[in-house]
Write a protein that holds these residues in place. Structure first.
Motif, mmCIF file in Angstrom:
data_model
loop_
_atom_site.group_PDB
_atom_site.id
_atom_site.type_symbol
_atom_site.label_atom_id
_atom_site.label_comp_id
_atom_site.label_asym_id
_atom_site.label_seq_id
_atom_site.Cartn_x
_atom_site.Cartn_y
_atom_site.Cartn_z
ATOM 1 N N HIS A 1 5.938 -4.009 -0.912
ATOM 2 C CA HIS A 1 5.705 -3.666 0.493
ATOM 3 C C HIS A 1 4.408 -4.306 0.982
ATOM 4 O O HIS A 1 3.435 -4.412 0.222
ATOM 5 N N SER B 1 10.022 -3.060 8.386
ATOM 6 C CA SER B 1 10.538 -2.403 7.191
ATOM 7 C C SER B 1 12.027 -2.658 6.997
ATOM 8 O O SER B 1 12.563 -2.466 5.907
ATOM 9 N N THR C 1 -0.376 -6.380 -0.090
ATOM 10 C CA THR C 1 0.911 -5.903 -0.598
ATOM 11 C C THR C 1 0.690 -4.763 -1.595
ATOM 12 O O THR C 1 -0.397 -4.608 -2.149
ATOM 13 N N ARG D 1 9.021 -6.138 2.032
ATOM 14 C CA ARG D 1 9.308 -5.365 3.242
ATOM 15 C C ARG D 1 8.025 -4.789 3.818
ATOM 16 O O ARG D 1 7.117 -4.421 3.086
ATOM 17 N N GLU E 1 1.535 -4.866 4.355
ATOM 18 C CA GLU E 1 0.956 -4.275 5.554
ATOM 19 C C GLU E 1 1.428 -5.039 6.787
ATOM 20 O O GLU E 1 1.495 -6.273 6.777
ATOM 21 N N GLU F 1 6.147 -1.551 12.639
ATOM 22 C CA GLU F 1 6.373 -1.163 11.247
ATOM 23 C C GLU F 1 7.843 -0.856 11.000
ATOM 24 O O GLU F 1 8.400 -1.222 9.961
ATOM 25 N N GLU G 1 11.189 -4.477 -5.215
ATOM 26 C CA GLU G 1 10.591 -4.447 -3.882
ATOM 27 C C GLU G 1 9.074 -4.441 -3.940
ATOM 28 O O GLU G 1 8.473 -3.830 -4.827
ATOM 29 N N THR H 1 5.790 -1.911 5.416
ATOM 30 C CA THR H 1 5.745 -0.497 5.060
ATOM 31 C C THR H 1 5.089 0.313 6.157
ATOM 32 O O THR H 1 4.306 -0.213 6.956
ATOM 33 N N ASP I 1 8.441 4.681 3.200
ATOM 34 C CA ASP I 1 8.173 3.248 3.141
ATOM 35 C C ASP I 1 9.112 2.447 4.033
ATOM 36 O O ASP I 1 8.985 1.237 4.143
ATOM 37 N N ALA I 2 10.081 3.094 4.670
ATOM 38 C CA ALA I 2 11.004 2.384 5.553
ATOM 39 C C ALA I 2 10.798 2.767 7.010
ATOM 40 O O ALA I 2 10.962 1.957 7.903
ATOM 41 N N THR J 1 2.411 2.816 7.162
ATOM 42 C CA THR J 1 1.141 3.254 6.574
ATOM 43 C C THR J 1 0.649 4.561 7.165
ATOM 44 O O THR J 1 -0.186 5.226 6.569
ATOM 45 N N THR K 1 6.335 -1.810 -5.918
ATOM 46 C CA THR K 1 6.857 -0.587 -6.509
ATOM 47 C C THR K 1 6.584 -0.625 -8.017
ATOM 48 O O THR K 1 6.324 -1.683 -8.599
#
Length: 506
Positions: free
Chosen positions: A288, A216, A172, A199, A290, A212, A286, A201, A459-460, A203, A175
């Protein structure tokens, strides 16, 4: 008390006399002095409302305790000595290095859960580079056991133990402000745990892979955009320990059940709630994580989540039943299926049975409210909402624990016209109906992305089209259900597959 804001789905009736919603969902009758403030808070679009006198503060406390509203806190950065971060790791050190880079200035304990020699050397090197404490376990005990070891090392440290523990998985990345958002909730001494939104992310470059993009927006660890009080039977029944902030003194000893390798987070949260602690989910913070790269690995992870159902049922009997019915709800379901497959008199009989089930449920609710001196309209509303909840639970089970039945129904629905095909199509509709809001939201995001000239947030990722979004949700649901089925068959414990039948109308 600070300002509070309504949680989605909470509302009032009869000028604030009755309040509906919360977590778990329920109904309460308010005294006359409390009603104006409740109406103000629970009206749509009200935003944050601050109580100004003792009556309003008492009403705010009631609304928060029932999950009808939650406090709205301005972010506040915790002191460096307020939070100890514990990170279990097993395998590659690459994600760990990325996480530790985001945790500069924090007190961190990394627990190597008996990684192979090459990985262990790299984990030790990364920890040395970042100046964090490393605990190496001689044998693999799973993420829960590794967190227990990290907490024990933190307690035994020469430093004064911090008041709060942040659990973060090695894959993870939080933020920058995640702790700033979560920490103020602990000003309420009843709060033991506050969880961020987790969430998937992106990469790589571009809009991201299909998995992904799905993770996300609606991942297996993502509990959505709505803040909630967390409780068994609520809209959010648990929060994952992939990312969690916990009050140290509230943790049992040990916090995670030894030997429980999957579902240890569910078990911990349910035990804390049973002990009277408050758990909150605050998605404005938040973290994020993997995303597993291939569909097979991704599906196997969801199946692994499902295998936790049997040990959790052993520890918390009755909570893992895929659906709970009352006799009226069962009559409604059976009557609708008979009506869908029948013609003429048979269809009429099915509709009559379904209507009878509705009448019994509503009548029981009206009588119960009348005996208690409550408005009978509230009893009818609760009865109808209860039926809807029961039918929705059946639809969810047909995609998860009972997915083989749903799959057979889908196959039969494509057969030539016949009574079985009509029934099968009704079953397919029942299974898919609960996915409609989520799929509609995915379609809205996809259309917005198509119309926008801006690149999606990194990231989304780019929004996934609704067809693939729905397909991946069905795969995730079936994979989870496969894990439940596998665990039930191996252990010969069938409670996690059986619906629970109540003795009377809800």
């Amino acid at each position: 008390m600070t300002a509070i804001a309504r949680t989605r789905g909470s509302y009032t009736r009869r000028h604030g006399e009755l309040v509906f919603g919360g977590s778990p969902w329920g109904l309460a009758r308010l005294s006359a002095p409390a009603r104006p403030f409740a109406r103000k808070v629970l009206s749509r679009g009200a935003g944050a409302v601050e109580p100004v006198d003792d009556v309003e503060r008492a009403t705010a406390r009631l609304l928060v305790d029932r999950g009808l509203a939650l406090p709205v806190h301005p972010p506040r950065r915790p002191r460096p000595d307020e939070v100890d971060v514990i990170v279990p790791v097993h395998g590659s050190a690459v994600p760990l290095a990325r996480l530790l880079g985001a945790l500069q200035g924090h007190r961190v304990t990394v627990v190597d859960d008996a990684s192979i020699a090459a990985d262990a050397r790299e984990i030790a090197r990364v920890c040395a580079v970042h100046g964090v404490r490393l605990v190496v376990l001689p044998e693999n005990v799973g993420p829960g056991g590794a967190r227990n070891a990290g907490l024990a090392a933190s307690n035994d440290s020469a430093e004064v133990p911090a008041d709060f523990i942040a659990f973060l998985d090695a894959d993870t990345v939080p933020t920058e402000d995640w702790l700033d958002v979560l920490r103020p909730h602990f000003d309420d001494p009843a709060v033991a745990v506050v969880a961020p939104r987790v969430r998937g992310t992106v990469t790589g470059s571009g809009g991201g892979t299909v998995l992904e993009r799905f993770e996300s927006r609606r991942g297996g660890l993502d509990l959505g955009p709505q803040a909630r009080r967390v409780a068994p039977g609520g809209q959010i029944g648990y929060v994952p320990t992939a990312a969690l902030l916990v009050r140290r003194e509230a943790l049992p000893d040990p916090p995670f059940e030894p030997g429980l390798r999957v579902g240890e987070d569910v078990d911990l949260i349910w035990r804390l709630v049973a002990a009277g602690h408050t758990v909150r989910y605050v998605p404005s913070a938040e973290v994020h994580h993997e995303v597993r790269p291939g569909l097979r690995d991704w599906s196997q992870r969801h199946a692994a989540y499902g295998t936790s159902a049997v040990p959790l049922e052993d520890r918390h009997p009755g909570r893992l039943a895929p659906a709970t019915w009352g006799w009226p709800g069962l009559a409604v379901l059976a009557g609708c299926l008979v009506a869908a497959g029948g013609r003429g008199a048979m269809r009429g009989m099915g509709l009559a049975v379904a209507a009878g089930g509705v009448a019994v449920q509503v009548g029981a609710g009206v009588r119960r409210f009348h005996r208690r001196g409550l408005p009978v309209s509230g009893g009818a509303e609760v009865a109808v909402l209860g039926l809807r909840s029961e039918i929705t639970a059946v639809g969810n089970a047909l995609r998860r624990e009972w997915w083989p039945i749903g799959a057979v129904a889908l196959a039969v629905s494509a057969a030539p016209a016949s009574r079985p095909r009509r029934v099968a199509r009704a079953v397919v509709v029942l299974a898919l109906a609960p996915t409609v809001p989520d799929t509609a939201q995915a379609a809205r995001h996809w259309v917005q992305d198509r119309l926008s000239h801006d690149d999606p947030p990194h990231d989304a990722g780019a929004a996934l089209d609704p067809v693939r979004h729905l397909a991946l949700r069905l795969v995730a649901d079936a994979a989870y259900g496969t894990g439940v089925l596998r665990a039930a068959v191996r252990s010969r414990r069938w409670a996690v597959l059986r619906p629970r039948l109540r003795g009377r109308a809800a």
